[in-house]
Design an enzyme around this catalytic site. Structure first.
Site, mmCIF file in Angstrom:
data_model
loop_
_atom_site.group_PDB
_atom_site.id
_atom_site.type_symbol
_atom_site.label_atom_id
_atom_site.label_comp_id
_atom_site.label_asym_id
_atom_site.label_seq_id
_atom_site.Cartn_x
_atom_site.Cartn_y
_atom_site.Cartn_z
ATOM 1 N N ASP A 98 0.826 -1.206 0.000
ATOM 2 C CA ASP A 98 0.000 0.000 0.000
ATOM 3 C C ASP A 98 0.862 1.259 0.000
ATOM 4 O O ASP A 98 0.665 2.159 -0.810
ATOM 5 C CB ASP A 98 -0.992 0.008 1.181
ATOM 6 N N ASP A 101 7.016 3.779 3.539
ATOM 7 C CA ASP A 101 7.306 4.901 4.419
ATOM 8 C C ASP A 101 8.820 4.879 4.687
ATOM 9 O O ASP A 101 9.586 5.344 3.851
ATOM 10 C CB ASP A 101 6.434 4.702 5.673
ATOM 11 N N ASP A 157 -5.146 2.401 7.064
ATOM 12 C CA ASP A 157 -5.956 2.641 8.259
ATOM 13 C C ASP A 157 -5.289 3.598 9.234
ATOM 14 O O ASP A 157 -4.086 3.843 9.171
ATOM 15 C CB ASP A 157 -6.168 1.324 9.011
HETATM 16 P P1 IMP Z 1 7.667 1.196 6.485
HETATM 17 O O1 IMP Z 1 8.242 -0.088 6.975
HETATM 18 O O2 IMP Z 1 8.069 2.350 7.365
HETATM 19 O O3 IMP Z 1 7.942 1.484 5.043
HETATM 20 O O4 IMP Z 1 6.122 1.091 6.729
HETATM 21 C C1 IMP Z 1 5.261 0.629 5.809
HETATM 22 C C2 IMP Z 1 3.920 0.276 6.416
HETATM 23 O O5 IMP Z 1 3.501 1.217 7.423
HETATM 24 C C3 IMP Z 1 2.891 0.361 5.340
HETATM 25 O O6 IMP Z 1 2.756 -0.880 4.711
HETATM 26 C C4 IMP Z 1 1.652 0.797 6.077
HETATM 27 O O7 IMP Z 1 0.966 -0.352 6.527
HETATM 28 C C5 IMP Z 1 2.161 1.583 7.263
HETATM 29 N N1 IMP Z 1 2.099 3.039 6.999
HETATM 30 C C6 IMP Z 1 3.124 3.884 6.741
HETATM 31 N N2 IMP Z 1 2.711 5.143 6.541
HETATM 32 C C7 IMP Z 1 1.367 5.103 6.660
HETATM 33 C C8 IMP Z 1 0.338 6.107 6.534
HETATM 34 O O8 IMP Z 1 0.564 7.299 6.266
HETATM 35 N N3 IMP Z 1 -0.940 5.673 6.717
HETATM 36 C C9 IMP Z 1 -1.250 4.370 6.988
HETATM 37 N N4 IMP Z 1 -0.330 3.414 7.111
HETATM 38 C C10 IMP Z 1 0.973 3.766 6.948
HETATM 39 MG MG MG Z 2 1.241 -2.276 4.896
#
Ligand code: IMP
Ligand code: MG
Length: 173
Positions: A98, A101, A157
């Site tokens: 999705d 980040d 979410d």
């Molecule tokens: P990462 O490991 O920091 O890249 O986090 C990725 C996961 O964090 C995504 O797959 C989302 O499930 C969640 N996430 C990161 N940013 C957001 C946001 O702005 N809204 C909702 N979920 C987020």
């Molecule tokens: Mg996710």
């Protein structure tokens, strides 16, 4: 948290149009191959189904669930909650996410999945927040780059709600 706190970032029409464009590109790139979409639960489920509807009819679906966050936005440890049903060895696998980040979730997943010897392994994410990236991730397909805001809808979410919005919104702070 109330729906009144959610502002529209990307409308349903824009999201669906972009997903169709991504699907067209994926169909071209995987012509003659059988693709396995690997949906990362729960956030990617809306994106995966929207994408899959435009893909070749022999496309396979697998699901995994990892938890990277508790509630809110503080990163925690990454845990595998549900693994694929079938082996991905010798398959052309496209991970569907999705939003990227920090990139930590996908880095963990890609490293783990590569060890299982798929024929190919690529990434497709609906959204990317480039400002927040902490680890290097090679993303083959992405829908939109978004600013550093907390986004919801189209699968994403806040405390488990707003996943079912048909547009992408952000929480006004
Ligand atoms: P990462 O490991 O920091 O890249 O986090 C990725 C996961 O964090 C995504 O797959 C989302 O499930 C969640 N996430 C990161 N940013 C957001 C946001 O702005 N809204 C909702 N979920 C987020
Ligand atoms: Mg996710």
């Amino acid at each position: 948290m109330s729906i009144d706190d959610v502002k529209v970032l990307i409308s349903n029409e824009e999201v669906e149009k972009r997903i169709k464009e991504l699907a067209d590109q994926i169909n071209k790139d995987y012509a003659g191959k059988q693709l396995t979409l690997l949906c990362i639960l729960k956030g990617s489920v809306f994106f995966t189904t929207a994408l899959a509807k435009h893909l070749a009819p022999d496309t396979e679906l697998e699901f995994i669930e990892v938890s990277s966050y508790g509630s809110g936005t503080t990163p925690g440890d990454i845990k595998m909650l549900k693994d694929t049903r079938d082996s991905i060895a010798n398959k052309d696998v496209l991970i569907v996410e999705d939003i990227i980040d920090s990139g930590r979730t996908l880095k963990y997943l890609v490293d783990m999945l590569r060890n299982r010897k798929p024929s190919s392994l690529e990434l497709c994410t609906l959204l990317s927040k480039p400002e927040r990236r902490k680890v290097d991730i090679d993303v083959k397909y992405f829908g939109f780059e978004v600013p550093n805001k907390f986004v919801v809808g189209y699968g994403m979410d806040v405390d488990e709600v707003f996943r079912n919005l048909d547009y992408i919104g952000y929480i006004e702070e």
